[in-house]
Design a protein around this motif. Structure first.
Motif, mmCIF file in Angstrom:
data_model
loop_
_atom_site.group_PDB
_atom_site.id
_atom_site.type_symbol
_atom_site.label_atom_id
_atom_site.label_comp_id
_atom_site.label_asym_id
_atom_site.label_seq_id
_atom_site.Cartn_x
_atom_site.Cartn_y
_atom_site.Cartn_z
ATOM 1 N N ALA A 200 43.775 40.969 42.620
ATOM 2 C CA ALA A 200 43.798 40.236 43.883
ATOM 3 C C ALA A 200 44.203 41.140 45.045
ATOM 4 N N GLU A 201 45.036 42.134 44.775
ATOM 5 C CA GLU A 201 45.424 43.091 45.813
ATOM 6 C C GLU A 201 44.240 43.944 46.250
ATOM 7 N N LEU A 202 43.201 43.982 45.402
ATOM 8 C CA LEU A 202 42.044 44.845 45.659
ATOM 9 C C LEU A 202 40.794 44.033 46.002
ATOM 10 N N ARG A 203 40.987 42.786 46.422
ATOM 11 C CA ARG A 203 39.815 41.924 46.646
ATOM 12 C C ARG A 203 38.889 42.453 47.752
ATOM 13 N N ASP A 204 39.381 43.338 48.611
ATOM 14 C CA ASP A 204 38.539 43.881 49.679
ATOM 15 C C ASP A 204 37.717 45.089 49.223
ATOM 16 N N ARG A 205 37.888 45.474 47.964
ATOM 17 C CA ARG A 205 37.134 46.610 47.423
ATOM 18 C C ARG A 205 36.052 46.111 46.471
ATOM 19 N N GLU A 206 35.135 46.999 46.149
ATOM 20 C CA GLU A 206 34.046 46.646 45.240
ATOM 21 C C GLU A 206 34.469 46.928 43.801
ATOM 22 N N TRP A 207 34.466 45.927 42.953
ATOM 23 C CA TRP A 207 34.768 46.105 41.539
ATOM 24 C C TRP A 207 34.287 44.886 40.748
ATOM 25 N N ARG A 208 34.143 45.077 39.451
ATOM 26 C CA ARG A 208 33.848 44.003 38.507
ATOM 27 C C ARG A 208 34.801 44.156 37.335
ATOM 28 N N ALA A 209 35.322 43.062 36.839
ATOM 29 C CA ALA A 209 36.314 43.123 35.766
ATOM 30 C C ALA A 209 35.981 42.143 34.648
ATOM 31 N N VAL A 210 36.421 42.482 33.444
ATOM 32 C CA VAL A 210 36.301 41.559 32.311
ATOM 33 C C VAL A 210 37.643 41.443 31.611
ATOM 34 N N VAL A 211 37.897 40.262 31.092
ATOM 35 C CA VAL A 211 39.033 39.994 30.215
ATOM 36 C C VAL A 211 38.454 39.676 28.847
ATOM 37 N N VAL A 212 38.817 40.476 27.856
ATOM 38 C CA VAL A 212 38.304 40.306 26.504
ATOM 39 C C VAL A 212 39.420 39.748 25.631
ATOM 40 N N GLY A 213 39.167 38.625 24.980
ATOM 41 C CA GLY A 213 40.174 38.042 24.106
ATOM 42 C C GLY A 213 40.145 36.537 24.153
ATOM 43 N N ASP A 214 40.744 35.944 23.142
ATOM 44 C CA ASP A 214 40.809 34.488 23.067
ATOM 45 C C ASP A 214 42.224 34.100 22.664
ATOM 46 N N GLY A 215 42.536 32.820 22.783
ATOM 47 C CA GLY A 215 43.863 32.351 22.435
ATOM 48 C C GLY A 215 44.299 31.221 23.332
ATOM 49 N N PRO A 216 45.520 30.737 23.131
ATOM 50 C CA PRO A 216 45.987 29.549 23.854
ATOM 51 C C PRO A 216 46.123 29.728 25.362
ATOM 52 N N GLU A 217 46.187 30.969 25.847
ATOM 53 C CA GLU A 217 46.339 31.210 27.281
ATOM 54 C C GLU A 217 45.013 31.535 27.974
ATOM 55 N N ARG A 218 43.905 31.346 27.258
ATOM 56 C CA ARG A 218 42.614 31.689 27.871
ATOM 57 C C ARG A 218 42.327 30.832 29.102
ATOM 58 N N GLU A 219 42.516 29.536 28.997
ATOM 59 C CA GLU A 219 42.238 28.658 30.133
ATOM 60 C C GLU A 219 43.153 28.969 31.312
#
Length: 352
Positions: A200-219
């Motif tokens: 969020a600190e970098l929202r003014d820059r160009e980037w793409r991100a992924v979160v890989v993983g599953d579990g109770p905190e996914r939502e």
């Protein structure tokens, strides 16, 4: 060599870092020609008392998962199996004491694979398990310190790190869908919010991100990304196989490690081997920083703001898809370490 693994919970019944590690090592040793028995609570259907999978012979000590019942029956099961070495998980610690009882009769060493203490493990039994093993195997210096604090002699503790498939890293294609990657089981220790705050600190820059993983905190991770208004550039992919995961890492530039508890940061290891710049948020109960010490493509931080700053600084590193500095973590190399420890302990046991 005949190795008997002992774990009330096999990976097929309750998967976590400890059980996944035991399964990888057991299957790896079997593939290298060793006889491997895995004594556990029954996890397969049908009347058979044993079941073979990936050349590992699983032996049912109990039907259910009562630690007391498992410990009471384990010595008799081990005597029937007759191994050269007993390799027991540290939790529940009662199974270590039971394995020691059988080992005295069989005149074989007991090695304890120490990962983490589970809820319900009593301090008295934990300390007994740490002191009575012929050798304690740990995945990191962090875990080694914890075992020594519980009474194990330093000279009886050996660090055997996690392992990866280096050939897969070399040969996999490159998937350029993401610049930044976070990967781990999304449980109460994942701390994925720290990664998302940095993005969020970098929202003014160009980037793409992924979160890989599953579990109770996914939502919760999905909701946090939406609240921070970065969900259009963050994809939560769920669990991936190494064959799916490695190409993404090879195409990424930065891997962020923020989990609060991590006996061994295996996802970070995969990322570093794939050429990512590793940015590790230091946590007192995580060993992840050990992998980036003295690593020119890794750095340690303490806050999401510092993490964001280091993501920007990572632009100073050329993109890479392989880092040969981590080739020593290949499955075969680490399995050879286990084999040497087994041989050393068996030889030493024969002297007394």
């Amino acid at each position: 060599m005949h190795v008997a693994f002992v774990s009330l919970y096999p990976d097929q019944r309750r998967s976590d870092g400890a059980t996944a590690r035991a399964r990888r090592v057991a299957e790896g040793l079997a593939a290298r020609g060793h006889d491997v028995s895995f004594l556990c609570a029954k996890w397969w259907e049908g009347p058979l008392d044993s079941f073979t999978q990936a050349d590992v012979d699983y032996v049912a000590v109990t039907e259910g998962t009562s630690a007391r019942a498992f410990a009471s029956k384990l010595p008799f099961a081990l005597r029937r199996v007759g191994p050269d070495v007993i390799h027991a998980a540290n939790s529940p610690p009662s199974q270590v004491a039971a394995a020691r009882t059988a080992a005295r009769v069989l005149r074989v060493p007991v090695l304890v694979e120490w990962w983490a203490v589970r809820e319900g493990d009593t301090d008295r039994m934990i300390r007994r398990a740490a002191r009575t093993a012929d050798r304690v195997l740990v995945p990191s210096e962090l875990v080694k310190t914890g075992v020594r604090e519980r009474g194990a002699a330093g000279e009886d503790v050996t660090v055997v790190p996690g392992s990866i498939d280096v050939d897969l890293v070399r040969s996999a294609d490159v998937d350029n869908r993401a610049d930044l990657v976070y990967a781990r089981r999304l449980d109460e220790h994942a701390n994925v919010a720290s990664f998302l705050l940095a993005l969020a600190e970098l929202r003014d820059r160009e980037w793409r991100a992924v979160v890989v993983g599953d579990g109770p905190e996914r939502e919760a991770a999905v909701e946090t990304a939406a609240e921070l208004r970065i969900d259009d550039r963050v994809s939560v992919l769920g669990s991936l196989s190494p064959e799916e995961f490695v190409p993404i890492l090879k195409g990424a530039h930065v891997f962020a490690q923020t989990a609060t508890v991590e006996p061994f940061a295996r996802e970070l290891l995969w990322a570093l081997a794939c050429g990512c710049v590793g940015v590790v948020e230091y946590q007192a109960a995580s060993s992840a920083h050990e992998l980036v010490e003295n690593c020119d493509r890794g750095v340690r931080v303490t806050t999401p703001q510092e993490l964001a700053d280091e993501v920007v600084a990572a632009a100073g590193h050329d993109r890479a898809s392989f880092n040969g500095a981590f080739a020593g973590y290949d499955h075969d190399h680490v399995l050879e370490t286990y084999e040497r420890v087994y041989e050393d302990e068996r030889d030493a046991y024969g002297l007394f």
